[in-house]
Motif scaffolding. Structure first.
Motif, PDB file in Angstrom:
ATOM      1  N   SER A 126       0.831  -1.216   0.000  1.00 19.19           N
ATOM      2  CA  SER A 126       0.000   0.000   0.000  1.00 19.19           C
ATOM      3  C   SER A 126       0.861   1.259   0.000  1.00 19.19           C
ATOM      4  N   LEU A 127       2.170   1.080  -0.105  1.00 21.69           N
ATOM      5  CA  LEU A 127       3.053   2.251   0.009  1.00 21.69           C
ATOM      6  C   LEU A 127       3.882   2.539  -1.234  1.00 21.69           C
ATOM      7  N   ILE A 128       4.334   1.493  -1.917  1.00 20.70           N
ATOM      8  CA  ILE A 128       5.261   1.713  -3.030  1.00 20.70           C
ATOM      9  C   ILE A 128       4.728   1.061  -4.298  1.00 20.70           C
ATOM     10  N   GLY A 129       4.789   1.805  -5.396  1.00 23.15           N
ATOM     11  CA  GLY A 129       4.390   1.234  -6.684  1.00 23.15           C
ATOM     12  C   GLY A 129       2.928   1.501  -7.019  1.00 23.15           C
ATOM     13  N   ILE A 405       6.713   7.588 -10.990  1.00 20.54           N
ATOM     14  CA  ILE A 405       6.394   8.575 -12.021  1.00 20.54           C
ATOM     15  C   ILE A 405       6.156   7.787 -13.297  1.00 20.54           C
ATOM     16  N   VAL A 406       5.073   8.090 -13.981  1.00 21.40           N
ATOM     17  CA  VAL A 406       4.795   7.409 -15.242  1.00 21.40           C
ATOM     18  C   VAL A 406       5.625   8.079 -16.334  1.00 21.40           C
ATOM     19  N   ASP A 407       6.238   7.256 -17.167  1.00 22.97           N
ATOM     20  CA  ASP A 407       7.064   7.760 -18.252  1.00 22.97           C
ATOM     21  C   ASP A 407       6.292   8.814 -19.058  1.00 22.97           C
ATOM     22  N   SER A 408       6.895   9.941 -19.308  1.00 23.78           N
ATOM     23  CA  SER A 408       6.346  11.066 -20.080  1.00 23.78           C
ATOM     24  C   SER A 408       5.362  11.951 -19.305  1.00 23.78           C
ATOM     25  N   LEU A 409       4.976  11.561 -18.095  1.00 18.47           N
ATOM     26  CA  LEU A 409       4.024  12.411 -17.365  1.00 18.47           C
ATOM     27  C   LEU A 409       4.728  13.333 -16.362  1.00 18.47           C
ATOM     28  N   GLY A 410       5.788  12.850 -15.732  1.00 17.87           N
ATOM     29  CA  GLY A 410       6.640  13.751 -14.961  1.00 17.87           C
ATOM     30  C   GLY A 410       6.185  14.091 -13.557  1.00 17.87           C
ATOM     31  N   PHE A 411       5.132  13.467 -13.051  1.00 19.32           N
ATOM     32  CA  PHE A 411       4.720  13.802 -11.679  1.00 19.32           C
ATOM     33  C   PHE A 411       4.581  12.542 -10.824  1.00 19.32           C
ATOM     34  N   PHE A 412       4.808  12.700  -9.533  1.00 15.52           N
ATOM     35  CA  PHE A 412       4.697  11.577  -8.615  1.00 15.52           C
ATOM     36  C   PHE A 412       3.233  11.213  -8.370  1.00 15.52           C
ATOM     37  N   LEU A 413       2.979   9.908  -8.346  1.00 18.99           N
ATOM     38  CA  LEU A 413       1.651   9.425  -7.967  1.00 18.99           C
ATOM     39  C   LEU A 413       1.627   9.162  -6.464  1.00 18.99           C
ATOM     40  N   ASN A 414       0.485   9.436  -5.861  1.00 22.41           N
ATOM     41  CA  ASN A 414       0.331   9.280  -4.416  1.00 22.41           C
ATOM     42  C   ASN A 414       0.374   7.814  -3.978  1.00 22.41           C
ATOM     43  N   ASN A 415       0.510   7.620  -2.656  1.00 24.50           N
ATOM     44  CA  ASN A 415       0.233   6.295  -2.071  1.00 24.50           C
ATOM     45  C   ASN A 415      -0.823   6.441  -0.966  1.00 24.50           C
ATOM     46  N   GLU A 416      -1.888   7.161  -1.340  1.00 26.53           N
ATOM     47  CA  GLU A 416      -2.937   7.481  -0.354  1.00 26.53           C
ATOM     48  C   GLU A 416      -3.745   6.245   0.064  1.00 26.53           C
ATOM     49  N   MET A 417      -3.648   5.141  -0.698  1.00 29.15           N
ATOM     50  CA  MET A 417      -4.389   3.928  -0.307  1.00 29.15           C
ATOM     51  C   MET A 417      -3.973   3.462   1.082  1.00 29.15           C
ATOM     52  N   ASP A 418      -2.759   3.844   1.498  1.00 27.54           N
ATOM     53  CA  ASP A 418      -2.292   3.430   2.831  1.00 27.54           C
ATOM     54  C   ASP A 418      -3.067   4.110   3.962  1.00 27.54           C
ATOM     55  N   LYS A 423      -5.904  -3.777   7.295  1.00 26.41           N
ATOM     56  CA  LYS A 423      -6.319  -4.902   8.144  1.00 26.41           C
ATOM     57  C   LYS A 423      -6.680  -4.306   9.505  1.00 26.41           C
ATOM     58  N   PRO A 424      -7.846  -4.645  10.036  1.00 26.54           N
ATOM     59  CA  PRO A 424      -8.260  -4.028  11.304  1.00 26.54           C
ATOM     60  C   PRO A 424      -7.197  -4.173  12.387  1.00 26.54           C
ATOM     61  N   GLY A 425      -6.924  -3.085  13.070  1.00 26.92           N
ATOM     62  CA  GLY A 425      -5.983  -3.131  14.194  1.00 26.92           C
ATOM     63  C   GLY A 425      -4.525  -3.002  13.793  1.00 26.92           C
ATOM     64  N   VAL A 426      -4.204  -3.117  12.499  1.00 26.48           N
ATOM     65  CA  VAL A 426      -2.798  -3.004  12.085  1.00 26.48           C
ATOM     66  C   VAL A 426      -2.510  -1.545  11.727  1.00 26.48           C
ATOM     67  N   PRO A 427      -1.503  -0.947  12.378  1.00 25.09           N
ATOM     68  CA  PRO A 427      -1.251   0.475  12.151  1.00 25.09           C
ATOM     69  C   PRO A 427      -0.742   0.789  10.750  1.00 25.09           C
ATOM     70  N   ASN A 428      -1.122   1.947  10.243  1.00 21.43           N
ATOM     71  CA  ASN A 428      -0.629   2.370   8.930  1.00 21.43           C
ATOM     72  C   ASN A 428       0.676   3.147   9.094  1.00 21.43           C
ATOM     73  N   LEU A 429       1.087   3.816   8.017  1.00 25.05           N
ATOM     74  CA  LEU A 429       2.358   4.561   8.033  1.00 25.05           C
ATOM     75  C   LEU A 429       2.447   5.529   9.210  1.00 25.05           C
ATOM     76  N   TYR A 430       1.322   6.053   9.648  1.00 24.71           N
ATOM     77  CA  TYR A 430       1.338   7.045  10.735  1.00 24.71           C
ATOM     78  C   TYR A 430       0.931   6.437  12.073  1.00 24.71           C
ATOM     79  N   GLY A 431       0.984   5.102  12.141  1.00 20.85           N
ATOM     80  CA  GLY A 431       0.674   4.444  13.412  1.00 20.85           C
ATOM     81  C   GLY A 431      -0.803   4.436  13.733  1.00 20.85           C
ATOM     82  N   LEU A 432      -1.634   4.856  12.789  1.00 21.19           N
ATOM     83  CA  LEU A 432      -3.071   4.927  13.052  1.00 21.19           C
ATOM     84  C   LEU A 432      -3.719   3.568  12.822  1.00 21.19           C
TER      85      LEU A 432
END
Ligand code: DON
Length: 568
Positions: A126-129, A405-418, A423-432
């Motif tokens: 949920s963080l990379i790619g 970054i997608v070739d020719s587009l030049g901007f970073f895509l988010n990883n907001e799905m994280d 999974k219930p009870g498992v902390p995300n990137l911010y410990g939430l």
């Protein structure tokens, strides 16, 4: 204060025609005519914003230009591949509204998409790619704001960003440092390497960063508007790259993405009226809970580090963050008892078991791992000469988002799905942690903590505030308000002094280096707190004045060397 929808345009176009008219509608401050105040995380973005204000653009014009500029000069967080929230005050109708341009889960998203067959989290999925990417909302959001309230032509607001992308700029110390911190993850993606690496190494301070692909993408937005990003070449390339890499984002996701105007969360704190972001941001509801819980107690008028104040503030935060985990999610998908959570009556009951002598331990079942430090969101604040204001917090979640970054587009895509609960009870990137309310569902928005906030007194706007910091955003914003108004600190102090944070789980009271003196820390430990010193976090960029008869001031957080200015 009204907070109903109004379609009224901010400023008759005729005011833009002559300097004389412009001058006549500005407020006189210190013998000069006030044109606006602005604070952002990057000097170039602030300067471009200042130019817009100086030529008579309103706060919305300025915010749009700054939003696009930060996508070029602050690629860690400034973005067109992410999403965010705007809180907007329209002075001539005393009207506050918010725009939700938060990303959405793609149509093909599934609740268990980040779990392996044994039901365990797949590391980094949920963080990379590409699989981490949610449907971007920033471009739709900035264009929608401009359509409703802007006064200058869109191309005037995009051109500075396009010029900077095409001509490039020297990599500055903070960017070089952030690239270095994420080097291994960034290096996994060819188009990312092509732009941000040289001879196999991340760009260093002083290297020139030219982003012609980003320039081209911005030009398509300039030419075709919304469909220059959510359709055409950008959408085709994005879909093709995503599907090829095992992602799920499609053209349909992009076509269907719409930002949403939503009413703000409003609450009182003594003589202040505070407006903040509602769901899918948890910010406004949690701020309302925290301030409502504190209102029943006598707060010390001077010392914001007084252990009794820290204890009370943390007690309120623990309860509010526990509610976040249990109840909050995208309001378009889940029933949230919003009225109750933000009511004074609920706050009184919730804090009734407060014991002034000791900390009540949080539920320790899932202590979680606390956030790896990253600066991947940014907030900017703007007020103009027409009494309008905009606060925007936007993000690609982690530093440089999913690193893709997608070739020719030049901007970073988010990883907001994280920001969803994988999974219930498992902390995300911010410990939430969280549960049902914030589970992944197609086209749902992940719960956010971003909290662009306005503070009024006697119907006059006194502050535009906000910050990055993941889960720590909410406590950071609360502290900026308390310090400036309750503790009567200068704006500089209110922003720059070390902060503390508690989010219920893990049951740890975090504090920035220098926030607590030894005896204060000992006292809190004696009350039952587990303390942990952490490095600097947050980045408050704030415009404020102590009262309507005082001049506006703007201040950028020292932690990231941004820039603030007032324009006369
Ligand atoms: O929406 C949220 O709450 C997070 N994605 C914000 C991330 C953030 O603030 C990162 N910056 N430090």
């Amino acid at each position: 204060m009204r907070n109903i929808m109004s379609l009224k345009k901010v400023l008759p176009a005729v005011l833009l025609i002559s300097n004389f008219l412009l001058i006549s509608c500005g407020d006189r401050q210190n013998g000069h005519y006030f044109k606006g105040a602005i604070a952002t995380v990057h000097p170039r973005a602030t300067e471009i914003g200042e130019n817009i204000l100086a030529r008579g653009g309103n706060a919305i014009d300025c915010a749009v230009a700054v939003g696009f500029t930060l996508a070029v000069v602050y690629p860690q967080a400034g973005n067109i591949g992410g999403g965010g929230f705007a809180i907007i005050y329209i002075g001539d109708s005393s009207y506050v509204t918010t725009l939700d341009f938060r990303e959405k889960a793609p149509i093909f998203a599934k609740q268990d998409m980040y779990l392996d067959s044994a039901g365990n989290i797949i590391e980094n999925a949920s963080l990379i790619g590409h699989r981490a990417v949610a449907v971007p909302g920033t471009v739709a959001g900035l264009l929608e704001m401009h359509k409703r309230y802007g006064t200058l032509p869109l191309e005037d607001l995009l051109n500075p960003a396009i010029r900077l992308a095409d001509s490039g700029f020297a990599v500055y110390e903070i960017l070089a440092g952030d690239l270095e911190k994420s080097r291994d993850q960034l290096a996994q993606f060819e188009a990312t390497r092509a732009i941000f690496f040289k001879n196999g190494e991340p760009l260093s301070e002083g290297d020139r960063l030219v982003q012609t692909d980003l320039g081209e993408t911005l030009k398509r937005i300039r030419k075709y508007g919304r469909s220059g990003f959510y359709g055409g070449r950008t959408a085709s390339l994005l879909e093709a790259a995503s599907l090829e890499a095992g992602g799920i984002l499609t053209r349909t996701d992009l076509q269907e993405y719409m930002p949403v105007w939503r009413p703000p969360i409003v609450f009182d704190f003594h003589d202040l009226k505070i407006f903040s972001m509602g769901l899918p941001s948890s910010g406004g509801i949690l701020l309302a809970e925290i301030f409502n819980m504190m209102e029943g107690f006598d707060l010390p008028s001077r010392d914001p580090y007084n252990p009794m104040f820290v204890h009370l503030f943390v007690a309120a935060c623990k309860r509010a963050y526990a509610d976040r985990a249990e109840h909050l999610g995208d309001i378009d998908f889940v029933d949230v008892p919003m009225q109750e959570l933000t009511s004074e009556e609920y706050a009184r009951r919730r804090i009734a078991d407060f014991d002034p002598t000791r900390a009540i331990p949080s539920n320790m079942i899932d202590p979680g791992v606390f956030a790896r430090e990253s600066e991947s969101t940014t907030h900017f604040s703007i007020v103009d000469q027409y009494d309008n204001a905009v606060g925007i917090t936007y993000t690609i979640n982690a530093s440089f988002g999913s690193k893709v970054i997608v070739d020719s587009l030049g901007f970073f895509l988010n990883n907001e799905m994280d920001d969803f609960v994988a999974k219930p009870g498992v902390p995300n990137l911010y410990g939430l942690v969280g549960g049902e309310a914030n589970k992944i569902e197609p086209q749902k928005r992940p719960l956010s903590s971003m909290s662009p906030t306005l503070v009024f007194k006697d119907d006059s706007l006194l502050m535009v505030t906000g910050s990055p910091g993941g889960s720590k955003i909410i406590t950071t914003v609360a502290m900026s308000i308390l310090r400036y108004f309750q503790f009567d600190m200068s704006l500089k102090q209110a922003i720059n002094q070390p902060k503390f944070h508690h989010q219920h789980l893990p049951d740890i009271l975090y504090y920035e280096i220098g926030a607590l003196e030894k005896n204060e820390a000992r006292k809190l430990e004696g009350m039952g707190y587990t303390l942990k010193e952490i490095s600097a976090y947050g980045n408050l960029n704030v415009a404020a004045r102590k009262s309507p008869d005082k001049p506006w001031e703007a201040e950028a957080d020292r932690r990231r060397q941004g820039k603030a200015g007032t324009v006369y």
